[in-house]
Design a protein around this motif. Structure first.
Motif, PDB file in Angstrom:
ATOM      1  N   ILE A 151       0.837  -1.201   0.000  1.00 32.41           N
ATOM      2  CA  ILE A 151       0.000   0.000   0.000  1.00 32.41           C
ATOM      3  C   ILE A 151       0.873   1.253   0.000  1.00 32.41           C
ATOM      4  O   ILE A 151       0.556   2.251  -0.656  1.00 32.41           O
ATOM      5  CB  ILE A 151      -0.967  -0.017   1.204  1.00 32.41           C
ATOM      6  N   SER A 152       1.998   1.212   0.733  1.00 29.57           N
ATOM      7  CA  SER A 152       2.937   2.343   0.716  1.00 29.57           C
ATOM      8  C   SER A 152       3.410   2.625  -0.709  1.00 29.57           C
ATOM      9  O   SER A 152       3.438   3.777  -1.157  1.00 29.57           O
ATOM     10  CB  SER A 152       4.158   2.036   1.592  1.00 29.57           C
ATOM     11  N   GLN A 159      -2.021   5.751  -6.109  1.00 25.80           N
ATOM     12  CA  GLN A 159      -3.038   4.691  -6.119  1.00 25.80           C
ATOM     13  C   GLN A 159      -3.165   4.109  -4.711  1.00 25.80           C
ATOM     14  O   GLN A 159      -2.520   4.550  -3.773  1.00 25.80           O
ATOM     15  CB  GLN A 159      -2.633   3.596  -7.110  1.00 25.80           C
ATOM     16  N   GLY A 160      -4.007   3.087  -4.575  1.00 26.72           N
ATOM     17  CA  GLY A 160      -4.086   2.333  -3.322  1.00 26.72           C
ATOM     18  C   GLY A 160      -4.898   2.960  -2.215  1.00 26.72           C
ATOM     19  O   GLY A 160      -4.936   2.423  -1.105  1.00 26.72           O
ATOM     20  N   GLU A 161      -5.578   4.087  -2.486  1.00 29.34           N
ATOM     21  CA  GLU A 161      -6.336   4.750  -1.416  1.00 29.34           C
ATOM     22  C   GLU A 161      -7.505   3.898  -0.935  1.00 29.34           C
ATOM     23  O   GLU A 161      -7.845   3.916   0.243  1.00 29.34           O
ATOM     24  CB  GLU A 161      -6.844   6.124  -1.877  1.00 29.34           C
ATOM     25  N   ALA A 162      -8.125   3.151  -1.860  1.00 26.17           N
ATOM     26  CA  ALA A 162      -9.257   2.303  -1.472  1.00 26.17           C
ATOM     27  C   ALA A 162      -8.807   1.220  -0.499  1.00 26.17           C
ATOM     28  O   ALA A 162      -9.439   0.976   0.536  1.00 26.17           O
ATOM     29  CB  ALA A 162      -9.892   1.675  -2.711  1.00 26.17           C
ATOM     30  N   ASP A 169     -10.104   1.520   8.217  1.00 24.66           N
ATOM     31  CA  ASP A 169     -11.376   1.296   8.913  1.00 24.66           C
ATOM     32  C   ASP A 169     -11.321   0.021   9.751  1.00 24.66           C
ATOM     33  O   ASP A 169     -11.843  -0.028  10.879  1.00 24.66           O
ATOM     34  CB  ASP A 169     -12.525   1.199   7.904  1.00 24.66           C
ATOM     35  N   PHE A 170     -10.678  -1.020   9.204  1.00 29.18           N
ATOM     36  CA  PHE A 170     -10.549  -2.269   9.960  1.00 29.18           C
ATOM     37  C   PHE A 170      -9.731  -2.038  11.232  1.00 29.18           C
ATOM     38  O   PHE A 170     -10.035  -2.572  12.295  1.00 29.18           O
ATOM     39  CB  PHE A 170      -9.897  -3.345   9.091  1.00 29.18           C
TER      40      PHE A 170
END
Length: 397
Positions: A151-152, A159-162, A169-170
């Motif tokens: 994700i980094s 990209q990868g914000e979703a 949130d988890f």
């Protein structure tokens, strides 16, 4: 909750101390029926199973976001701050190991170890609930590191914000579980543990060690953060004594709140008094509140060594160094709540042989009673790093 109710609400440490005292008393009173004690011991066993179930989720929910956040902007300055924090945490753990291996054998003697081994059988739970984790800790660690770094990398490309939001949130869900279930129920868990230890007759032997470890840990905290301010002050051309004086409000606030996050506003004010520039203090202090846990590392290392010596288990430096190095990364998952560091450390205790429920219960008990001082050492060290980074940044301009 009204302000009056907040004033009357006991903090976690007082509740744990009360639970320990009541547990010791309950285990010693002959008129208390055995079924009563076994009811609490049953709760402790179920709670322990629940912890083992939650631990892999803690790793995924907290470590992934912690690693992903480290790539968010600031470039070279971020890397230097993160590296400085990590090195400081490793040094703190190594010093704690050296101190423990030198001092602790003087009061954790062979006679004491023999007394613990000769202690009577503890009470067993009335029943147990088989609660198997969805996946093992090793798998969770590898997945968390893989996803966090992935994700980094994606976020650096826009990209990868979703994915980041999903795990963010988890992580909030897991933090809520810790805050509303795990932390509030810890006193009952500790009560059952100490009632059983008291019943077996080993509790006073253990407490005779605990208070000595507590004193050593507090002294180590104070010496280490003082050394950090001396090094940072000399490098930056500032008076270390004045830097330490300026840090006192931040230290006291952390002792009271037991939370690095809650201490950030006060700590930024301390950094301002230390002459740290606004852009550096607003960047370094909040970041280090998450990634610099030298005080917690000192406490966890000393507590681990205490248990290993008490139960006559192997404790070579090579084994402990691997534990310290892994924990230095994993504790970025520690939430800004009391006991966050030890909860993040639980998955890694088996690395040094702390696998049984009773040993993990003792580890939690020993750590949490000192948690406020570890947090205070963490945030104080954050400002020493801020002084160092500020001077380094000025020199590079």
């Amino acid at each position: 909750m009204t302000s009056e109710q907040k004033k009357k609400k006991l903090g976690l440490v007082p509740r744990l101390i009360i639970a320990i005292i009541l547990g010791i008393i309950a285990g010693q009173l002959s008129f208390i029926p055995e079924w009563f004690l076994r009811a609490f011991i049953t709760f402790s066993a179920i709670f322990s199973s629940f912890l083992n179930f939650v631990i892999p989720f803690m790793i995924i929910g907290l470590v992934i976001k912690g690693i992903a956040d480290l790539s968010d902007g600031a470039g070279r300055l971020l890397g230097i701050t993160a590296l400085t924090s990590y090195i400081s945490t490793l040094i703190a753990g190594s010093i704690a190991y050296t101190t423990a291996i030198t001092l602790f054998p003087h009061f954790i003697t062979d006679d004491l170890v023999q007394k613990l081994n000769e202690a009577g059988e503890g009470l067993t739970p009335i029943f147990e609930i088989p609660l198997e984790p969805f996946f093992d800790v090793t798998g969770a660690i590898i997945f968390a590191f893989m996803m966090g770094l992935g994700i980094s990398w994606l976020r650096q490309k826009g990209q990868g914000e979703a994915l980041y939001e999903v795990f963010s949130d988890f992580g909030e869900v897991i933090t809520q579980v810790l805050a509303t279930v795990v932390i509030p129920l810890l006193p009952i868990y500790i009560f059952g543990n100490f009632a059983n230890l008291s019943y077996t007759g080993s509790v006073f032997t253990i407490l005779g060690v605990f208070w000595k470890v507590f004193i050593v840990v507090i002294i180590l905290h104070l010496l280490y953060i003082s050394a950090m301010f001396v090094v940072a002050g000399l490098y930056a051309g500032k008076n270390p004594i004045q830097l330490i004086k300026n840090q006192i409000p931040g230290y006291i606030t952390a002792v009271g709140t037991q939370s690095s996050a809650a201490t950030i506003p006060v700590n930024i004010e301390c950094a301002e008094k230390n002459g740290v520039s606004e852009d550096i203090r607003n960047f370094v202090v909040p970041l280090c509140a998450t990634i610099h846990l030298a005080g917690s590392m000192i406490t966890i290392t000393c507590c681990s060594m205490t248990l290993l010596l008490m139960y006559d288990m192997p404790h070579p430096f090579s084994m402990m160094l691997g534990f310290i190095m892994m924990l230095g990364v994993a504790m970025v998952a520690a939430p800004g709540a009391p006991g966050g560091a030890i909860m993040s450390a639980l998955p890694f205790l088996p690395m040094v042989g702390i696998v049984s429920d009773s040993m993990q219960q003792l580890m939690i008990s020993l750590y949490i009673t000192q948690d406020s001082f570890g947090t205070a050492a963490n945030v104080s060290g954050d400002n020493a790093i801020a002084v160092f980074i500020d001077k380094l940044h000025q020199d590079k301009k």
